[in-house]
Design a protein around this motif. Structure first.
Motif, PDB file in Angstrom:
ATOM      1  N   THR A 175       0.599  -1.011   0.555  1.00  0.00           N
ATOM      2  CA  THR A 175       0.250   0.061   0.250  1.00  0.00           C
ATOM      3  C   THR A 175       1.023   1.498  -0.088  1.00  0.00           C
ATOM      4  OG1 THR A 175      -1.890  -0.905   1.302  1.00  0.00           O
ATOM      5  CG2 THR A 175      -1.930   0.859   0.824  1.00  0.00           C
ATOM      6  N   LYS A 205       1.769   2.529  -2.676  1.00  0.00           N
ATOM      7  CA  LYS A 205       0.298   2.494  -4.593  1.00  0.00           C
ATOM      8  C   LYS A 205      -0.160   4.379  -4.057  1.00  0.00           C
ATOM      9  CE  LYS A 205       0.281  -2.097  -5.716  1.00  0.00           C
ATOM     10  NZ  LYS A 205      -1.213  -2.992  -5.279  1.00  0.00           N
ATOM     11  N   VAL A 206       0.044   5.054  -2.866  1.00  0.00           N
ATOM     12  CA  VAL A 206      -0.699   6.105  -2.568  1.00  0.00           C
ATOM     13  C   VAL A 206      -0.069   7.030  -2.435  1.00  0.00           C
ATOM     14  CG1 VAL A 206      -1.965   4.505  -0.591  1.00  0.00           C
ATOM     15  CG2 VAL A 206       0.260   6.271   0.173  1.00  0.00           C
ATOM     16  N   ALA A 224       4.265   2.941  -7.170  1.00  0.00           N
ATOM     17  CA  ALA A 224       4.982   1.812  -7.315  1.00  0.00           C
ATOM     18  C   ALA A 224       4.991   1.618  -8.750  1.00  0.00           C
ATOM     19  CB  ALA A 224       2.932   1.185  -6.707  1.00  0.00           C
ATOM     20  N   ILE A 233       0.770  13.444  -7.786  1.00  0.00           N
ATOM     21  CA  ILE A 233       0.186  12.633  -7.193  1.00  0.00           C
ATOM     22  C   ILE A 233       1.483  12.289  -6.530  1.00  0.00           C
ATOM     23  CG2 ILE A 233       1.212  10.593  -8.627  1.00  0.00           C
ATOM     24  CD1 ILE A 233      -0.984  10.147  -4.759  1.00  0.00           C
ATOM     25  N   GLN A 240      -3.525  10.426   2.548  1.00  0.00           N
ATOM     26  CA  GLN A 240      -2.489   9.637   1.808  1.00  0.00           C
ATOM     27  C   GLN A 240      -2.592   8.834   3.574  1.00  0.00           C
ATOM     28  OE1 GLN A 240       0.856  12.044   0.737  1.00  0.00           O
ATOM     29  NE2 GLN A 240       0.865  10.860  -1.474  1.00  0.00           N
ATOM     30  N   LEU A 258      -3.895   4.587   4.343  1.00  0.00           N
ATOM     31  CA  LEU A 258      -3.303   3.738   4.860  1.00  0.00           C
ATOM     32  C   LEU A 258      -3.851   3.185   5.915  1.00  0.00           C
ATOM     33  CD1 LEU A 258       0.333   5.507   4.915  1.00  0.00           C
ATOM     34  CD2 LEU A 258      -0.405   3.403   3.514  1.00  0.00           C
ATOM     35  N   GLU A 313      -6.831   0.878   5.132  1.00  0.00           N
ATOM     36  CA  GLU A 313      -6.645  -0.124   3.720  1.00  0.00           C
ATOM     37  C   GLU A 313      -6.812  -0.147   2.991  1.00  0.00           C
ATOM     38  OE1 GLU A 313      -3.558  -1.198   2.951  1.00  0.00           O
ATOM     39  OE2 GLU A 313      -2.974  -2.006   4.776  1.00  0.00           O
ATOM     40  N   VAL A 351      -6.891   0.543  -0.525  1.00  0.00           N
ATOM     41  CA  VAL A 351      -5.720   0.526  -2.046  1.00  0.00           C
ATOM     42  C   VAL A 351      -6.399  -1.286  -1.928  1.00  0.00           C
ATOM     43  CG1 VAL A 351      -3.693   0.819  -3.286  1.00  0.00           C
ATOM     44  CG2 VAL A 351      -4.310   2.171  -1.733  1.00  0.00           C
ATOM     45  N   GLY A 411      -4.009  -1.060  -6.867  1.00  0.00           N
ATOM     46  CA  GLY A 411      -3.558   0.327  -6.283  1.00  0.00           C
ATOM     47  C   GLY A 411      -3.727   1.620  -7.488  1.00  0.00           C
ATOM     48  N   ILE A 467      -6.490   9.545  -5.156  1.00  0.00           N
ATOM     49  CA  ILE A 467      -5.408  10.691  -3.689  1.00  0.00           C
ATOM     50  C   ILE A 467      -5.648  12.356  -4.830  1.00  0.00           C
ATOM     51  CG2 ILE A 467      -3.929  11.183  -2.705  1.00  0.00           C
ATOM     52  CD1 ILE A 467      -3.562   8.298  -2.798  1.00  0.00           C
TER      53      ILE A 467
END
Ligand code: FES
Ligand code: FES
Lengths: 719, 428, 150
Positions: A204, A207-208, A212, C73, C86, C90, C93, C95, C98, C105
């Motif tokens: 994760t 990916k934020v 990634a 991003i 962000q 997380l 959770e 994603v 993704g 976002i």
């Protein structure tokens, strides 16, 4: 390509019979070898899945690919549990293509799909880690010369009784010299520290923040960017193009036609040049013999085929007679449309073909097949093709096929530089390997007090196995096409299920999230509802009546009914639908509440799901997979069908192949039954549950029985 | 007995006269450029500018085909006419034509063989072109890439396939001479009139037609429906025409395809701007504005945006929901346009039309416009959305951005769909 | 030569005016966090901020940017709301694969910038242009609410 390997379904049957014993009995090639693999750097690699370097760095070589289902995290949890390390101490690498080491025993291939990953790795990854731990402890005990039994490992450090400690890295080199134990004892679930927790996903963070790397993000030195046009009609050929016009476009470098003439690519300094170049190229195609195919001609052929007797998949009692003689007879025709996968990341493939070797970067569910495809198209030996498997922006089954790799190889072999070929959304959607169209005749009989005395079900449709794994296609029976039709959770005295193979013209078909169950659960669970209605019984009660000897199924049904407030009154125009399933080794029941607006718009209010998937590695991932799977399934059941005109696909992008948006998503509650049964699959269960739950809820809300998705199109408005 | 013969005689003569009128080959008057006409590259540049002002390419190019190679189909109530190939190719184009033949075609609607052309080719307007301008266009067309490609034969029902009948029509509707400046008006106005009436042939779409398909100039620029699209009222009427627009807004619209507060052009108008108007000099644009301003008001056609201000989402939840799903990506929930001025909906005549004629065209067929920033497009949303959904969406758009209560029905959507050109298999 | 201001840095790029920002970011500048999903402003995967507004970079010609700053991003964590979002992503959770999440976002951050305490209806209006084929919507909604109250 022949893949004459045990298919996942055969093994699942066996494993079910043996209560999962077969899984435990798995032969681990890695354990069979005499000495552990080790390299110059003194790295310790006791088996194919775990590597520990002399600095104590721990790497999991994941036999399964990450498509968003969270398998990297679950696999790391399995390893970490037995290796006594935390998730943050584990690096993850995608396994290279190697059938000997990374074959999925349930799929008979190095593949990721069918919701089998955790079932396949549940034991072998824990064993692999336990072996590593045992050898590391042994090495440390030897150093200290104490009895290994007096030592223990914790977070990558080995302690002896006197308090001395050694890191895994310190003893990695020594451990590498020790013989690999033939067998190891696994932790008792009561001692699990990681397994069963809502551990955070390892993928994760990247990916934020955009870091990634997916296949489509690959960058190579001197790489160029290309985009493809593939014949819009299967079997068509390129008959004209304006290459000069394409080359006039700023930034265009090459125009490459495949030797077979079934595709052409424009390559340039960036995707925009390639895209504009392809427009200017304006390729013209001869549709070939499929130019006259429409959805109507395909369905007509299927209807004709469905009149023939099929290959028997289930024959219990004398179903036909039972139905004929029944007090009430119900029969229906169900149709399931062609579907596209349309994962968010369009197809793409980066290739660098050189005289003596080739490298390929992509996200694939079948790395070995990708490697073979490149070898076949370049004429290079398979071992000269290196596959770098990447994160996937979704797959839903699309990346279980390598047609895009074949096109990419047929093009890239003509250029000396690395080239990244990216399909436009339009090319991706129009050249999918589609979920087959299925045509189902079902009938059943009820006795005077509404008990089902028998049922018949004829499935007609394409066989994916016959193409994808011919070895699993035995005696004309496709075990995927009839899964969840032949075997149901219900006790019915007489059942007859057969399968008629009918391959549609002009269409390629393949696995789509939920595979056989997605189609059959829609038919069976909708029809069970029709029977309940005919028997004037409540759909939940009606199902209960057939579950006397199926406690796990009954338990999820009761839990979902209770949590959803089944039976409590609802406003007019609102309805609840229920569906029950045993698929992918898991029991699941969904109750969906919907209403239909004055213009026939479907409003999804609330979904309640009860699931029993046995031993659970990561409950939060289970919930996430059910939520997401359900939404993909509902989106599809409401809106999606692929149609053809003149042999070509009509749909092209998200404006004409709709995807549910956030403003349509229902509340979703997931209730998990915890037990110590061996783990069931989860990734596809929600998707498979969607259509029957929605169809039944719409019936409850409107009185309209919908037997042919997409529902939004076929619901008669104003109800 | 005697005068019976006389009758026969008269009838006979009338017959001969008629025969002569309908069937005598069209004459060919030689043309020569005036002394003012430039030569060489200057002439060709001038011709190119005029060809753009006359919007030749749009009609004479098949979508995806070679420029000026023709083949574009025009589906008329009485059949289909295909635009001819006007590239300099000798056998398939007009390479073999003499200048006189070319000018005769523009002025009199007669082809090289002397056959009468259908007025879908706007010679009723081009008749007003000066010989110099016609010759300049000719000079430019002689320089475009020749394409050796035939176009399909027209397919018209009887009696419309009888070309000679056009002669009677021409007698009634085609001016016999080029544009004559109005000495009571200034040069700008006269230039504007020439651009609007002759080169731009605006009236061909914006002026309603009478029973004989001639322009009904008693309703000049009052607006009319063409191939399913509404060509809006251009008169100075405040509610129905351009009376509510500032000169700057009209000018901006003509030269870019959108105007602050009045939305973007779509459909055929977007095409006219993309291929033609956006290439005109600001002087010419201002001349056109000056002339349009002088058109007497006509209270015809749909009024411009209304004044409803009540929130509409509650009244039309489905429309609101669909808009944020499928439309807001480009138009923004507010309708301001997310990132492109061509996506701004507020105040556009199309959203204000209670019948939603063009709105349904755009939804079911899509639209695109060539701009200084490249192609701006909207796809058709017909196939994935039901008639009920598109009706709800149209009503929401109309109320939210056209500020008007609309009652567009699923039935209207179904009709609009039916009008959309049949889908054809093609590469993605 | 064009000069683009991206994440506070100036970049010189030699690209045609009609080239969408998406491909300049990904293919010319190698900033691959911004994703390609549809190319027709239907999916939102390519969303970036242009002078603070969420835009679809797949349809934004660089010629139309004229000097306005772009945020992607890769740098959204440098804004207070970006970081909040962000962290909520997380924490909840959100994603799965993704691939859509860069766009999600960016849209969610823009929403918080304009509206610190969005209602469900506000979220629908701001987020419905962002498709997630993995179906993470339930958690996206929860995460936005969490970020708003953080
Ligand atoms: S890629 Fe830009 S919105 Fe889909
Ligand atoms: S997380 Fe996969 S598309 Fe959104």
């Amino acid at each position: 390509m022949g893949y004459d390997k045990p298919s996942r379904r055969f093994i699942l049957k066996a494993s079910a019979a043996a209560g999962g014993g077969l899984l435990l009995g798995l032969h681990l090639p890695s354990l069979a070898r005499a000495g552990a693999e080790t390299d110059a750097a003194g790295e310790f690699m006791p088996n194919a899945f775990v590597r520990i370097d002399t600095r104590g760095g721990i790497t999991l070589i994941s036999p399964h690919a990450e498509v968003g289902q969270g398998i990297y995290t679950s696999s790391a949890m399995l390893i970490g549990e037995e290796l006594e390390v935390g998730l943050n101490q584990i690096q993850i690498e995608a396994a290279p293509p190697d059938l000997k080491k990374y074959l999925d025993p349930l799929l008979g291939d190095q593949a990721t799909g069918g919701s089998v990953s955790t079932r396949a790795d549940w034991v072998r990854l824990r064993e692999a880690a336990a072996v590593a731990r045992t050898m590391l402890i042994a090495a440390a005990a030897k150093k200290w010369n104490v009895d290994p039994a007096t030592c223990r490992a914790e977070r990558g450090v080995i302690h002896d009784a006197t308090g001395r400690t050694l890191g895994y890295g310190d003893v990695a080199a020594d451990a590498a010299q020790l013989p690999v134990p033939a067998s190891v004892k696994l932790k008792d679930p009561s001692q699990f520290k990681l397994i069963g927790t809502d551990a955070k996903r390892v993928d994760t963070p990247s990916k934020v923040n955009g870091s990634a790397i997916y296949g489509i993000d690959i960058m190579r030195p001197n790489m160029r960017f290309g985009t493809v046009a593939i014949t819009p009609v299967k079997g068509g050929k390129l008959i004209g193009m304006d290459e000069a016009a394409a080359r006039r476009v700023l930034g265009v470098r090459d125009v490459i036609r495949t030797d077979a003439g079934d595709a052409v690519a424009v390559i340039g300094d960036h995707m925009w040049a390639a895209k504009k170049g392809l427009e200017a190229l304006n390729p013209k195609w001869d549709p070939g013999e499929n130019g006259d195919v429409t959805l109507e001609t395909i369905v007509a052929a299927m209807d004709k085929a469905s009149q023939n007797k099929g290959v028997v998949a289930k024959n219990k009692g004398d179903a036909a007679t039972a139905v004929k003689g029944a007090a009430t007879q119900v029969s229906a025709l169900y149709q399931s449309p062609f579907l596209s996968h349309s994962p968010m990341e369009p197809l793409n493939c980066t290739l660098h073909v050189q005289p003596d070797r080739a490298e390929i970067w992509l996200g694939t569910q079948v790395p070995v097949r990708a490697q073979k495809a490149v070898a076949a198209f370049t004429g290079l030996p398979q071992d000269k093709v290196t596959v770098y498997n990447q994160l996937m922006g979704g797959a839903f089954g699309r990346r279980l096929d390598i047609d895009s790799v074949e096109v990419a190889a047929a093009i890239a072999k003509h250029v000396p530089y690395p080239v990244k070929l990216v399909w436009t959304r339009e090319e991706d959607l129009r050249h999918d390997y589609y979920r087959p169209y299925y045509y189902d005749h079902v009938a059943a009989g009820l006795d005077a007090d509404g008990k089902v005395v028998g049922r018949t079900h004829r499935v007609t449709g394409s066989s994916i196995y016959a193409r994808w794994a011919p070895g699993a296609f035995k005696n004309g029976l496709d075990i995927d096409a009839i899964e969840c039709a032949a075997e149901t959770p219900y006790e019915i005295p007489a059942e007859y299920v057969d399968y008629v193979r009918d391959e549609p013209r002009a269409m390629n078909t393949s696995w789509w999230r939920g595979v056989g169950p997605t189609h059959n659960l829609f038919v069976v669970e909708s029809f069970i509802d029709e029977l309940a209605y005919a028997a004037k019984q409540d759909p939940v009660e009606f199902r209960r009546g057939m579950l006397k000897n199926n406690p796990r199924a009954l338990a999820v049904l009761n839990l979902a009914a209770e949590k959803s407030g089944w039976g409590s009154p609802l406003p007019r125009g609102t309805g609840r639908g229920v569906e029950l399933q045993f698929a992918f080794g898991s029991y699941l029941c969904t109750v969906l509440e919907v209403s239909v607006g004055p213009s026939g718009e479907i409003n999804l209010h609330r979904a309640v799901v009860a699931i029993d998937c046995g031993m659970t590695v990561n409950p939060d991932t289970v919930e996430a997979q059910i939520q997401g799977g359900l939404i993909l399934g509902l989106s599809t059941a409401m809106y999606n069908e692929i149609t053809l005109t003149g042999g070509a696909i009509d749909q092209s992008n998200f404006h004409d192949y709709r995807a549910m948006r956030i403003n349509e998503a229902p509340k979703i509650e997931v209730y998990q039954i915890r037990n110590s049964e061996s783990p069931g699959g989860i990734g596809e269960t929600g998707t498979a549950a969607a259509a029957p739950a929605l169809g039944n809820a719409l019936f409850a809300a409107t009185g309209q029985r919908l037997r042919h998705p997409p529902f939004a199109r076929r619901l008669v408005s104003g109800t | 007995m005697k005068w019976l013969g006389l009758v026969f005689g008269i009838v006979g003569l009338a017959g001969l006269a008629a025969a002569a009128f309908f069937f005598l080959p069209a004459g060919l008057t030689p043309v020569t450029a005036s002394a003012a006409q430039p030569t060489g590259t200057a002439l060709i540049a001038r011709g190119e500018y005029l060809a753009k002002a006359a919007d030749c390419e749009a009609c004479h190019t098949n979508p995806g085909g070679h420029p000026f190679a023709g083949g574009r189909a025009f589906n008329l109530p009485f059949g289909t006419v295909y635009a001819p190939n006007i590239t300099p190719d000798h056998d398939h184009g007009i390479g073999a034509w003499s200048d006189a033949e070319f000018v005769r075609a523009l002025h009199h609607g007669v082809d090289r063989e002397g056959d009468d052309l259908y007025p879908v080719f706007p010679y009723a307007s081009y008749a007003l072109l000066s010989d110099d301008d016609a010759l300049a266009i000719r000079a430019y067309l002689a320089t475009v890439k020749p394409v050796a490609a035939d176009v399909p034969d027209n397919d018209l029902k009887f009696p419309f396939n009888q070309r000679y009948l056009m002669r009677a029509w021409k007698l009634l509707f085609v001016p016999g001479h080029p544009y004559q400046p109005d000495s009571s008006k200034d040069a700008t106005w006269n230039r504007g009139a020439y651009l609007v009436e002759a080169l731009g042939h605006c009236g061909e779409c914006h002026t309603p037609r009478n029973v004989m398909q001639g322009l009904d100039n008693s309703k000049k620029f009052a607006g009319a429906e063409q191939v399913g699209w509404l060509a809006y009222n251009l008169t100075s009427d405040a509610d129905h025409g351009l009376g509510g627009w500032s000169d700057a807004q009209v000018a901006q619209y003509l030269s870019t395809g959108h105007a602050e507060g009045h939305g973007p052009a779509s459909g055929p108008m977007a095409e006219a701007i993309g291929y033609s108007l956006r290439f005109l000099t600001q002087d010419d644009i201002h001349a056109m504005v000056a002339y349009l301003r002088s058109i007497p008001p006509q209270p015809d056609g749909p009024p411009a945006v209304g004044r409803t201000t009540s929130p509409v989402a509650e009244k039309n939840p489905l429309g609101a929901r669909l808009f944020v799903e499928a439309c807001a990506g480009c138009h923004l929930p507010s309708g301001h346009g997310r990132q492109s001025v061509w996506a701004g909906l507020e105040g556009s005549h199309t959203t204000g039309d209670p019948k939603g004629t063009n709105l349904l065209q755009v939804l079911t067929q899509g639209t695109e416009i060539k701009t200084s920033q490249g192609l701006m497009f909207m796809h058709s949303f017909a196939s994935a959305y039901t008639d009920e959904e598109l009706a709800a969406l149209a009503n929401y758009t109309c109320a939210q951005f056209g500020q008007r209560e609309c009652h567009i029905t699923a039935e209207q959507v179904r009709k609009a769909r039916a009008k959309a050109p049949a889908k054809t298999a093609q590469a993605g | 030569m064009k000069v683009l201001s991206i994440n506070g840095q100036l970049h010189q790029v030699d690209v045609p005016d009609d080239m969408p920002l998406l491909w300049v970011l990904r293919d010319v500048l190698g900033m691959t966090g911004t994703k390609f999903g549809c190319g027709i402003a239907q999916c939102g995967a390519c969303t970036v901020h242009l002078a603070g507004e969420p835009v679809r970079s797949c349809l934004l010609p660089v010629g139309a940017i004229d000097g306005r700053p772009v945020t992607t991003i890769e740098a959204i964590s440098q804004t207070a709301n970006g970081r909040k979002i962000q962290e909520a992503w997380l924490d909840k959770e959100v994603v799965q694969c993704g691939y859509c999440q860069s766009g999600q976002i960016m849209s969610a951050t823009a929403l918080l910038n304009q509206n610190p305490h969005p209602t469900d209806a506000d979220i629908d209006a701001a987020m419905s242009g962002n498709i997630c084929r993995c179906g993470t919507y339930v958690r996206i909604r929860a995460a936005i609410h969490a970020a708003a109250s953080a």
